[in-house]
Design a protein around this motif. Structure first.
Motif, PDB file in Angstrom:
ATOM      1  N   GLU A 147       1.761   8.194   2.373  1.00 23.07           N
ATOM      2  CA  GLU A 147       1.366   8.943   3.321  1.00 23.07           C
ATOM      3  C   GLU A 147       2.252  10.005   4.002  1.00 23.07           C
ATOM      4  OE1 GLU A 147      -1.471  10.559   5.737  1.00 23.07           O
ATOM      5  OE2 GLU A 147      -2.224   8.857   4.709  1.00 23.07           O
ATOM      6  N   ASP A 148       1.899  11.071   4.598  1.00 29.13           N
ATOM      7  CA  ASP A 148       2.906  12.078   5.443  1.00 29.13           C
ATOM      8  C   ASP A 148       3.571  11.322   6.640  1.00 29.13           C
ATOM      9  OD1 ASP A 148       3.812  14.584   6.055  1.00 29.13           O
ATOM     10  OD2 ASP A 148       2.187  14.593   7.543  1.00 29.13           O
ATOM     11  N   GLY A 149       4.806  11.345   6.771  1.00 29.00           N
ATOM     12  CA  GLY A 149       5.441  10.664   7.750  1.00 29.00           C
ATOM     13  C   GLY A 149       6.389   9.690   7.456  1.00 29.00           C
ATOM     14  N   THR A 150       6.577   8.405   8.081  1.00 24.07           N
ATOM     15  CA  THR A 150       7.775   7.801   7.728  1.00 24.07           C
ATOM     16  C   THR A 150       7.436   7.135   6.299  1.00 24.07           C
ATOM     17  OG1 THR A 150       6.576   5.996   8.926  1.00 24.07           O
ATOM     18  CG2 THR A 150       8.303   7.099  10.062  1.00 24.07           C
ATOM     19  N   SER A 151       6.098   6.976   5.631  1.00 18.48           N
ATOM     20  CA  SER A 151       6.225   6.429   4.410  1.00 18.48           C
ATOM     21  C   SER A 151       6.381   7.410   3.306  1.00 18.48           C
ATOM     22  CB  SER A 151       4.534   6.126   4.103  1.00 18.48           C
ATOM     23  OG  SER A 151       4.200   5.083   4.980  1.00 18.48           O
ATOM     24  N   GLU A 152       6.176   8.489   3.747  1.00 15.93           N
ATOM     25  CA  GLU A 152       6.560   9.788   2.642  1.00 15.93           C
ATOM     26  C   GLU A 152       8.011   9.814   2.726  1.00 15.93           C
ATOM     27  OE1 GLU A 152       4.950  14.060   1.914  1.00 15.93           O
ATOM     28  OE2 GLU A 152       5.768  13.798   3.971  1.00 15.93           O
ATOM     29  N   ALA A 153       8.767   9.923   3.901  1.00 20.87           N
ATOM     30  CA  ALA A 153      10.068   9.994   3.868  1.00 20.87           C
ATOM     31  C   ALA A 153      10.882   8.713   3.140  1.00 20.87           C
ATOM     32  CB  ALA A 153      10.681  10.226   5.288  1.00 20.87           C
ATOM     33  N   GLY A 154      10.368   7.718   3.489  1.00 20.32           N
ATOM     34  CA  GLY A 154      10.870   6.561   3.009  1.00 20.32           C
ATOM     35  C   GLY A 154      10.708   6.668   1.409  1.00 20.32           C
ATOM     36  N   GLY A 155       9.679   6.873   0.691  1.00 21.21           N
ATOM     37  CA  GLY A 155       9.417   7.103  -0.561  1.00 21.21           C
ATOM     38  C   GLY A 155      10.311   8.155  -1.260  1.00 21.21           C
ATOM     39  N   LEU A 162       0.266   1.742  -5.773  1.00 22.98           N
ATOM     40  CA  LEU A 162       0.698   1.143  -4.511  1.00 22.98           C
ATOM     41  C   LEU A 162       0.870   2.240  -3.312  1.00 22.98           C
ATOM     42  CD1 LEU A 162       4.481   0.178  -5.870  1.00 22.98           C
ATOM     43  CD2 LEU A 162       2.350  -0.965  -6.019  1.00 22.98           C
ATOM     44  N   LEU A 163      -0.023   1.939  -2.336  1.00 30.07           N
ATOM     45  CA  LEU A 163      -0.283   2.709  -1.134  1.00 30.07           C
ATOM     46  C   LEU A 163       0.587   2.527  -0.061  1.00 30.07           C
ATOM     47  CD1 LEU A 163      -2.132   4.803   0.879  1.00 30.07           C
ATOM     48  CD2 LEU A 163      -3.431   2.925   0.954  1.00 30.07           C
ATOM     49  N   PHE A 164       1.319   3.539   0.497  1.00 34.46           N
ATOM     50  CA  PHE A 164       2.326   3.446   1.493  1.00 34.46           C
ATOM     51  C   PHE A 164       1.733   4.300   2.506  1.00 34.46           C
ATOM     52  CE2 PHE A 164       4.762   2.662  -2.155  1.00 34.46           C
ATOM     53  CZ  PHE A 164       5.544   1.656  -1.977  1.00 34.46           C
ATOM     54  N   VAL A 165       1.438   3.496   3.570  1.00 34.63           N
ATOM     55  CA  VAL A 165       0.630   4.395   4.881  1.00 34.63           C
ATOM     56  C   VAL A 165       1.245   3.759   6.172  1.00 34.63           C
ATOM     57  CG1 VAL A 165      -1.377   2.705   4.564  1.00 34.63           C
ATOM     58  CG2 VAL A 165      -1.725   4.947   5.626  1.00 34.63           C
ATOM     59  N   GLY A 166       1.294   4.670   7.414  1.00 38.57           N
ATOM     60  CA  GLY A 166       1.536   4.055   8.654  1.00 38.57           C
ATOM     61  C   GLY A 166       0.107   3.876   9.302  1.00 38.57           C
ATOM     62  N   ASP A 167       0.113   2.988  10.339  1.00 35.95           N
ATOM     63  CA  ASP A 167      -0.976   2.567  11.328  1.00 35.95           C
ATOM     64  C   ASP A 167      -1.689   3.605  11.889  1.00 35.95           C
ATOM     65  OD1 ASP A 167       1.272   3.093  12.749  1.00 35.95           O
ATOM     66  OD2 ASP A 167       1.008   1.398  14.069  1.00 35.95           O
ATOM     67  N   GLY A 168      -1.129   4.796  12.308  1.00 34.26           N
ATOM     68  CA  GLY A 168      -1.537   5.887  12.850  1.00 34.26           C
ATOM     69  C   GLY A 168      -2.639   6.672  11.746  1.00 34.26           C
ATOM     70  N   SER A 169      -2.050   6.958  10.850  1.00 33.93           N
ATOM     71  CA  SER A 169      -2.763   7.632   9.574  1.00 33.93           C
ATOM     72  C   SER A 169      -3.866   6.661   9.167  1.00 33.93           C
ATOM     73  CB  SER A 169      -1.842   7.911   8.294  1.00 33.93           C
ATOM     74  OG  SER A 169      -1.199   8.664   8.779  1.00 33.93           O
ATOM     75  N   PHE A 170      -3.724   5.572   8.876  1.00 30.73           N
ATOM     76  CA  PHE A 170      -4.723   4.530   8.224  1.00 30.73           C
ATOM     77  C   PHE A 170      -5.949   4.559   9.262  1.00 30.73           C
ATOM     78  CE2 PHE A 170      -6.304   0.127   8.137  1.00 30.73           C
ATOM     79  CZ  PHE A 170      -6.670   0.047   6.405  1.00 30.73           C
ATOM     80  N   GLN A 171      -5.750   4.723  10.599  1.00 31.00           N
ATOM     81  CA  GLN A 171      -6.854   4.402  11.350  1.00 31.00           C
ATOM     82  C   GLN A 171      -7.846   5.693  11.212  1.00 31.00           C
ATOM     83  OE1 GLN A 171      -6.237   3.602  15.480  1.00 31.00           O
ATOM     84  NE2 GLN A 171      -4.952   1.914  15.142  1.00 31.00           N
ATOM     85  N   GLY A 174      -0.358  18.208   4.672  1.00 34.65           N
ATOM     86  CA  GLY A 174      -0.029  17.356   5.628  1.00 34.65           C
ATOM     87  C   GLY A 174      -1.085  16.556   6.540  1.00 34.65           C
ATOM     88  N   SER A 175      -2.208  16.444   5.832  1.00 34.09           N
ATOM     89  CA  SER A 175      -3.513  15.929   6.614  1.00 34.09           C
ATOM     90  C   SER A 175      -3.450  14.314   6.672  1.00 34.09           C
ATOM     91  CB  SER A 175      -4.520  16.206   6.134  1.00 34.09           C
ATOM     92  OG  SER A 175      -5.858  15.852   6.751  1.00 34.09           O
ATOM     93  N   ILE A 176      -3.173  13.572   8.080  1.00 29.31           N
ATOM     94  CA  ILE A 176      -2.897  12.264   7.991  1.00 29.31           C
ATOM     95  C   ILE A 176      -4.200  11.458   7.774  1.00 29.31           C
ATOM     96  CG2 ILE A 176      -0.813  12.340   9.367  1.00 29.31           C
ATOM     97  CD1 ILE A 176      -2.602  11.397  11.871  1.00 29.31           C
ATOM     98  N   PRO A 182      12.744   6.182   8.848  1.00 29.53           N
ATOM     99  CA  PRO A 182      13.910   6.604   7.892  1.00 29.53           C
ATOM    100  C   PRO A 182      14.780   7.718   8.025  1.00 29.53           C
ATOM    101  CG  PRO A 182      11.748   5.989   6.968  1.00 29.53           C
ATOM    102  CD  PRO A 182      11.683   6.075   8.557  1.00 29.53           C
ATOM    103  N   GLN A 183      16.076   7.789   7.980  1.00 28.77           N
ATOM    104  CA  GLN A 183      16.647   8.939   8.217  1.00 28.77           C
ATOM    105  C   GLN A 183      16.346  10.367   7.766  1.00 28.77           C
ATOM    106  OE1 GLN A 183      19.325   8.567  10.331  1.00 28.77           O
ATOM    107  NE2 GLN A 183      19.323  10.777  10.344  1.00 28.77           N
ATOM    108  N   PRO A 184      15.757  10.331   6.671  1.00 28.87           N
ATOM    109  CA  PRO A 184      15.065  11.746   6.304  1.00 28.87           C
ATOM    110  C   PRO A 184      13.931  11.872   7.119  1.00 28.87           C
ATOM    111  CG  PRO A 184      15.263  10.000   4.094  1.00 28.87           C
ATOM    112  CD  PRO A 184      15.636   9.309   5.283  1.00 28.87           C
ATOM    113  N   ALA A 185      13.157  11.280   7.636  1.00 31.34           N
ATOM    114  CA  ALA A 185      12.341  11.421   8.694  1.00 31.34           C
ATOM    115  C   ALA A 185      12.858  11.852   9.827  1.00 31.34           C
ATOM    116  CB  ALA A 185      11.390  10.214   8.883  1.00 31.34           C
TER     117      ALA A 185
END
Length: 567
Positions: free
Chosen positions: A387-395, A435-444, A413-415, A539-542
């Motif tokens: 997902e766009d955001g910290t999950s993407e940056a960590g990935g 494997l799905l990587f997503v943040g709580d805000g996007s998930f909602q 970049g549509s959350i 994550p630092q890239p974020a």
């Protein structure tokens, strides 16, 4: 002797279904509505395409996008007005990311247009072209089918989507799907047209001359490398040239990251020094479909050599010369064939420490510990949807083993995109681990699509970061602002709420040791891991990307200058 085409008759709806099958589509995404029910009944009677059925049209568009990324093309079925406009954001994302989606909209009956009747699911007027016009900026072809044009237009739109790797929009009036028309017996032939022979030869000769005379040739791959199926040719070029390959972040995982020629992601000033040197210091950079977008160029800090070779799907720029009707796969194949072979370095081994053997720190779970464990968990052939955001940056910081696919929406970049998208990728490649990587805000935004995933007995591994809101936005602006807060859900309970009786395994983890234990669970159904972290941890890239975005968005007098307004 001129060739002849044998013909027979079919209903318009059955012919459209046949062409979708011939294009390689096995599943259709969407929501039933009264203007598309007759077409869906034809689909059900034919029993050759699987109806997925989504919770809403936006999620369906996201799922069609994910499916097409792995399958090559997809089908999306909506109804007039309310359905089509609900899906348009997802279709627009597919347009920006070069994903071929065939959107079929069950639309107003032709008799309503002939008689100027006012219909529901409209603005209550006779602006019958309003939705079609709304789709025009986000699709490469649009049409309203009629008995007279249906056969030609169905073929034109599907072929256009496949050739240009972008969505198309097709209105199927509700009173014509059962009408018979004369149709060709031959299957739809999905082919890229041959290049102009002189332009191809001249262009290939010029590229070969430049590459072979260069002291430091390099390759930079964007989305076109994947969409036009030229990864093999790019890797062969690197082998023959002994040249480095870098990737734009849209193309994470497209190039084998264990290749001795792969140097990493190029994101302008945020790139690793060796990647910047390879790209910016090249005296002959072959840029494959590179677009200078703020989110893919390090906030416009990319410094590509001015004399680079820009190669796109159907055209090439070399200095002052532009070559039209030169198609990417044919061109790169010609260039590869004309280059001599050289002795090669040995491939790099993929040597990540398995997550079960990682030494984990004590205390609350951190982003650093989280991604370190994920690195040891991923394996060859995985599909990672970030997902766009910290999950993407960590990935982006992961080194992927061979055969992996990394799905993200780096440009649009549509959350919420990924929850729908993983449904599509699961159906397109059921033999792979997803494997799905997503943040709580996007998930909602799109959480209800978990119910569709469970209804079809699909088994993704879902990694949800629960850190109390929009952490990526806190990095950009509003570290402690209420507009970046969200309601706290019991995320790990949702599979049981959305699909009572599910056998999904769910976990809430707050430490690295708990995450490590959850990663060892048997994968015999959906796994849902809710990881609770501090809202200020990113994550630092974020952090780097967020601050760069603030500078681009707000300028030198923007709110990011206030003390304490960013993570």
């Amino acid at each position: 002797m001129p060739t002849t085409t044998s013909r027979s008759t079919m209903t318009i709806g059955d012919f459209l279904l046949r062409r979708l099958r011939e294009a390689g589509i096995s599943h259709l995404f969407g929501v039933a509505g009264d203007f598309n029910l007759e077409f869906l009944l034809q689909m059900e009677d034919g029993n050759e395409l699987m109806w997925v059925g989504n919770c809403n049209e936006l999620n369906a568009a996201y799922a069609a996008d994910g499916y097409a990324r792995l399958n090559g093309i997809s089908g999306l079925i909506v109804t007039n007005g309310v359905g089509a406009l609900s899906a348009i954001n997802g279709v627009a994302g597919a347009y920006s990311e070069y994903v071929p989606v065939v959107c079929v909209c069950g639309s107003l009956p032709l008799k309503s247009l002939d008689r100027n009747l006012l219909m529901h699911h409209t603005s209550g007027d006779t602006e019958y072209d309003a939705v079609l016009q709304a789709y025009t900026p986000f699709t490469v072809a649009q049409t309203r089918l009629t008995p007279q044009n249906a056969v030609a237009e169905i073929d034109r739109l599907i072929l256009t989507a496949w050739q240009l790797k972008r969505p198309v929009y097709m209105e199927l009036p509700s009173d014509i799907a059962y009408l018979h028309v004369e149709v060709p017996a031959e299957p739809l032939d999905l082919v890229i047209p041959p290049s102009d022979s002189e332009r191809l030869s001249t262009c290939a000769d010029e590229i070969v001359a430049r590459l072979t005379s260069a002291r430091s040739p390099a390759i930079l791959a964007d989305i076109d490398a994947d969409r036009f199926g030229v990864v093999g040719e790019i890797q062969e070029l690197a082998v023959k040239l002994l040249s480095p390959i870098a990737a734009i972040n849209t193309s994470k995982g497209v190039i084998d990251e264990t290749s001795p020629h792969y140097v990493g992601l190029y994101v302008g000033a945020a790139s690793a020094p060796e990647v910047r040197k390879a790209v910016e210091g090249s005296d002959c950079l072959l840029a494959i479909g590179v677009r200078r977008v703020d989110t893919t160029s390090g906030g416009f800090t990319a410094a590509l050599p001015a004399d680079r070779i820009d190669v796109r799907g159907d055209a090439v720029d070399i200095g002052p010369d532009n070559y039209q009707a030169v198609y990417l796969k044919e061109l790169l194949g010609r260039v590869v064939d004309r280059l001599p072979c050289r002795e090669q370095p040995a491939p790099r081994a993929y040597a990540a420490v398995p997550s079960s053997e990682v030494s984990v720190p004590s205390g609350p779970l951190t982003q650093a510990a989280y991604w370190n464990l994920i690195q040891g968990f991923i394996r060859e052939g995985d599909v990672l949807i970030a997902e766009d955001g910290t999950s993407e940056a960590g990935g982006w910081g992961l080194q992927l083993p061979p055969g992996c696919t990394f799905v993200t929406q780096a440009i649009w970049g549509s959350i919420g995109y990924t929850v729908g998208s993983v449904l599509g990728t699961l159906l397109a490649a059921p033999e792979r681990r997803h494997l799905l990587f997503v943040g709580d805000g996007s998930f909602q935004l799109t959480a209800q699509e978990i119910s569709t995933i469970l209804r079809h007995d699909l088994k993704p591994i879902i990694f949800l970061i629960n850190n109390g809101g929009y952490t990526i936005e806190r990095v950009i602006c509003g570290k402690d602002s209420h507009f970046n807060d969200i309601a706290n859900w019991a995320y790990a309970d949702l599979p049981k709420v959305l699909h009572p009786g599910t056998t999904a395994r769910t976990f809430v983890v707050r430490t690295a040791a708990e995450l490590q234990a959850a990663l060892a669970a048997p994968h015999d159904g959906m796994i849902f891991i809710e990881s609770v972290m501090d809202k200020y941890d990113a994550p630092q890239p974020a952090i780097g990307a967020g601050r760069g975005m603030a500078e681009v968005d707000y300028g030198p007098r923007g709110p990011q200058r206030r003390p304490g307004v960013q993570i």
